[in-house]
Design a protein around this motif. Structure first.
Motif, short mmCIF file in Angstrom:
data_model
loop_
_atom_site.label_atom_id
_atom_site.label_comp_id
_atom_site.label_asym_id
_atom_site.label_seq_id
_atom_site.Cartn_x
_atom_site.Cartn_y
_atom_site.Cartn_z
N VAL A 1 20.08 12.21 11.01
CA VAL A 1 19.05 11.17 11.14
C VAL A 1 17.70 11.80 11.46
CG1 VAL A 1 18.29 9.23 12.57
CG2 VAL A 1 20.66 9.33 11.77
N GLY A 2 17.71 12.76 12.40
CA GLY A 2 16.46 13.43 12.75
C GLY A 2 15.88 14.23 11.59
N TYR A 3 16.74 14.88 10.83
CA TYR A 3 16.34 15.65 9.65
C TYR A 3 15.64 14.75 8.64
CZ TYR A 3 17.38 18.47 5.37
OH TYR A 3 17.32 19.16 4.19
N PHE A 4 16.27 13.61 8.29
CA PHE A 4 15.70 12.71 7.30
C PHE A 4 14.43 12.05 7.82
CE2 PHE A 4 16.78 9.24 3.97
CZ PHE A 4 16.04 9.91 3.03
N ILE B 1 23.67 4.73 7.83
CA ILE B 1 23.13 5.04 9.16
C ILE B 1 22.13 6.18 9.06
CG2 ILE B 1 23.75 5.83 11.48
CD1 ILE B 1 26.52 4.58 11.02
N ILE B 2 22.50 7.22 8.32
CA ILE B 2 21.61 8.37 8.17
C ILE B 2 20.31 7.96 7.46
CG2 ILE B 2 21.36 10.60 6.99
CD1 ILE B 2 24.41 10.99 7.48
N ALA B 3 20.43 7.05 6.49
CA ALA B 3 19.24 6.59 5.76
C ALA B 3 18.25 5.89 6.67
CB ALA B 3 19.65 5.68 4.61
N VAL B 4 18.73 5.32 7.79
CA VAL B 4 17.83 4.66 8.73
C VAL B 4 16.79 5.64 9.25
CG1 VAL B 4 17.71 3.60 11.02
CG2 VAL B 4 19.45 2.84 9.41
N GLY B 5 17.21 6.90 9.48
CA GLY B 5 16.25 7.90 9.95
C GLY B 5 15.10 8.07 8.99
N GLY B 6 15.41 8.11 7.68
CA GLY B 6 14.35 8.22 6.69
C GLY B 6 13.46 7.00 6.65
N THR B 7 14.06 5.82 6.78
CA THR B 7 13.27 4.59 6.73
C THR B 7 12.35 4.48 7.94
OG1 THR B 7 15.04 3.48 5.53
CG2 THR B 7 13.38 2.09 6.55
N SER C 1 9.56 6.61 7.24
CA SER C 1 8.65 6.04 6.26
C SER C 1 7.80 4.92 6.86
CB SER C 1 9.43 5.52 5.05
OG SER C 1 10.31 4.47 5.43
N LEU C 2 8.19 4.41 8.02
CA LEU C 2 7.33 3.49 8.77
C LEU C 2 6.34 4.25 9.64
CD1 LEU C 2 10.02 0.90 9.94
CD2 LEU C 2 8.17 0.44 8.33
N VAL C 3 6.82 5.29 10.29
CA VAL C 3 5.96 6.08 11.18
C VAL C 3 4.89 6.81 10.38
CG1 VAL C 3 5.92 8.03 12.79
CG2 VAL C 3 7.76 6.33 12.93
#
Length: 467
Positions: free
Chosen positions: A26-29, A153-159, A162-164
């Motif tokens: 999650v942190g990576y993405f 779940i992992i994709a949440v990190g990327g999303t 993409s907000l930040v």
């Protein structure tokens, strides 16, 4: 499917022993997508400055560059192990970001137009490779059952990233300027590189694929394998078709919104802020899907159901855009019920959505669902494929095939508009394409669930299995 794997899918949650790796993933993405979205609005305001008629030239340049780089990546994974290739790719892009910094100075050596064109070309390649390498790495450390449970779940990190990213751009661009944003992006990629190293160590000790023979070794083969697999392997060929259909929807919507932005906003700051607003709305929707819908649907019903829901919803919103057929009328003024739904949203979100025309709403919905639903579902399908397909073929699809689609779609869009096809007609064509993409994606997912993707390197040796 074994009983143990079936239980894993039905639970739809992180299991004991997976938490650390999931957190690292999650942190990576998050870092990868934040790094990209910090600098993406700069590219989008450039597109809006010139209009959609110039997009075929931009995309053609990106395609040529991507086509040249794809065999290079294939050569790297053929000869070097994963622990060398992945850091090397990210290190290369970090060096490029730092190298761009002096070019953005007030008295830089390049004119604004040349710099803008070069930056558009580079950031488009940057996005494709860093994200493709991320998902190839994920499919290399998680098996198919884990992918269906964990990828949403992992994709949440990327999303979240993409907000930040656009939020950082909105807050910082007026204070520190463009050049320091490149340093921010490079720093985030450096943190992502740390996550890569930690995940590699975890995978060697605890990963589900650690018992596979040479799961971290160089893959072998030739530098053209990735491009060949698109044509020779039935799974890769079908995934390329699915991507190209989705690319039609995204590129046409993007072109319509680019023209709206050009006609509506008169300066670069306003265009950049508008592009950042669309990114924020898109990624809020994607995050909502990844948290509320996709984990449950993907773990219990599989990728076919996820792609089917995306297709039906996208068709509905594109049909609305076709009915309105006016790129400048806010959708809330045309459909009172839609306006009431928008008014019920949180005030900040409602204020952003309310003035948007139908083409912008269609872009937000189609992109948001593509990121929040189709992305995790599509990537989970690759987890069943042979390793050479996961790195070589997948990278070729995600880069060269995608940018080829950009060129073809943008050219077709300009041609259609030149013969009088307007916003309504283009939206109607995209709705039909979305329906076709749903059928193709459904068939691929069902075929993979029956074990069809579990072939060594596919059709290159007489494989005639059909999707």
């Amino acid at each position: 499917m074994s009983a143990v794997q079936g239980a894993s899918l039905s639970s739809g949650r992180v299991h004991t022993g997976e938490w650390r790796a999931v957190a690292l993933s999650v942190g990576y993405f998050f870092c990868v997508l934040t790094a990209y979205y910090v600098i993406r609005p700069v590219r989008d305001q450039l597109s809006a400055a010139v209009g959609s008629t110039q997009l075929p030239w931009f995309y053609a340049a990106v395609f040529i560059a991507t086509l040249a780089l794809t065999p290079v990546f294939s050569w790297l994974v053929s000869r070097y192990p994963r622990r060398v290739v992945v850091p090397l790719v990210y290190g290369f892009f970090i060096a490029c970001l730092i190298g761009f910094v002096p070019l953005f100075a007030d008295n830089g050596p390049l004119s604004p137009r040349v710099l803008g064109t070069v930056f558009f070309l580079w950031i488009s390649i940057f996005n494709l490779f860093v994200v493709s390498v991320f998902w190839s790495f994920m499919t290399d450390i998680w098996n198919e059952g884990q992918a269906r449970r964990l990828f949403p779940i992992i994709a949440v990190g990327g999303t979240v990233g993409s907000l930040v990213g656009p939020a950082l751009t909105r807050a910082l661009v007026g204070v520190i300027g463009v050049a320091p944003l490149l340093v921010v992006s490079a720093t985030l990629l450096g943190v992502a590189l740390v996550f890569v190293i930690l995940l590699g160590r975890w995978s060697r000790v605890h990963g589900s694929r650690r018992f596979e023979t040479a799961h971290e070794d160089a893959i072998g083969g030739g530098m053209w394998d990735g491009l060949k697999q698109i044509f020779a392997n039935p799974f890769m060929r079908s995934m390329a078709i699915l991507l190209l259909l989705g690319d039609w929807i995204g590129t046409v919507n993007y072109g319509l919104v680019v023209d709206y932005s050009k006609a509506t906003f008169t300066d670069a700051v306003s265009r950049t802020r508008f592009a950042a607003d669309l990114d924020l709305l898109t990624n809020i929707l994607a995050l909502s899907m990844q948290v509320l819908i996709t984990p449950w649907l993907l773990s219990r019903r599989g990728a076919a159901a996820v792609i089917g829901v995306w297709s039906v919803t996208t068709v509905c919103f594109l049909t609305l855009a076709a009915v309105v057929a006016d790129a400048h009328v806010p959708l809330t003024q045309v459909f009172p019920l839609y306006g009431q739904l928008v008014a019920a949203l949180p005030q900040g979100v409602s204020a952003l959505i309310g003035p948007l025309p139908a083409v912008a709403v269609a872009l937000v919905v189609s992109r948001g669902l593509a990121y929040g639903m189709v992305g995790p579902a599509r990537e989970s399908l690759f987890a069943s494929a042979a390793r050479t397909l996961r790195y070589k073929g997948k990278n070729a699809v995600d880069t060269a095939a995608w940018r080829f689609g950009d060129v073809m779609v943008a050219t077709a869009m300009v041609s259609l508009r030149s013969v009088g096809v307007g916003v309504g007609g283009l939206a109607a064509i995209s709705a039909a394409v979305a329906a076709g993409a749903g059928v193709v994606g459904w068939n691929i997912a069902r075929w993979v669930q029956r074990g069809g993707a579990q072939v060594p390197d596919g059709g290159a040796r007489g494989q005639r299995t059909r999707v």
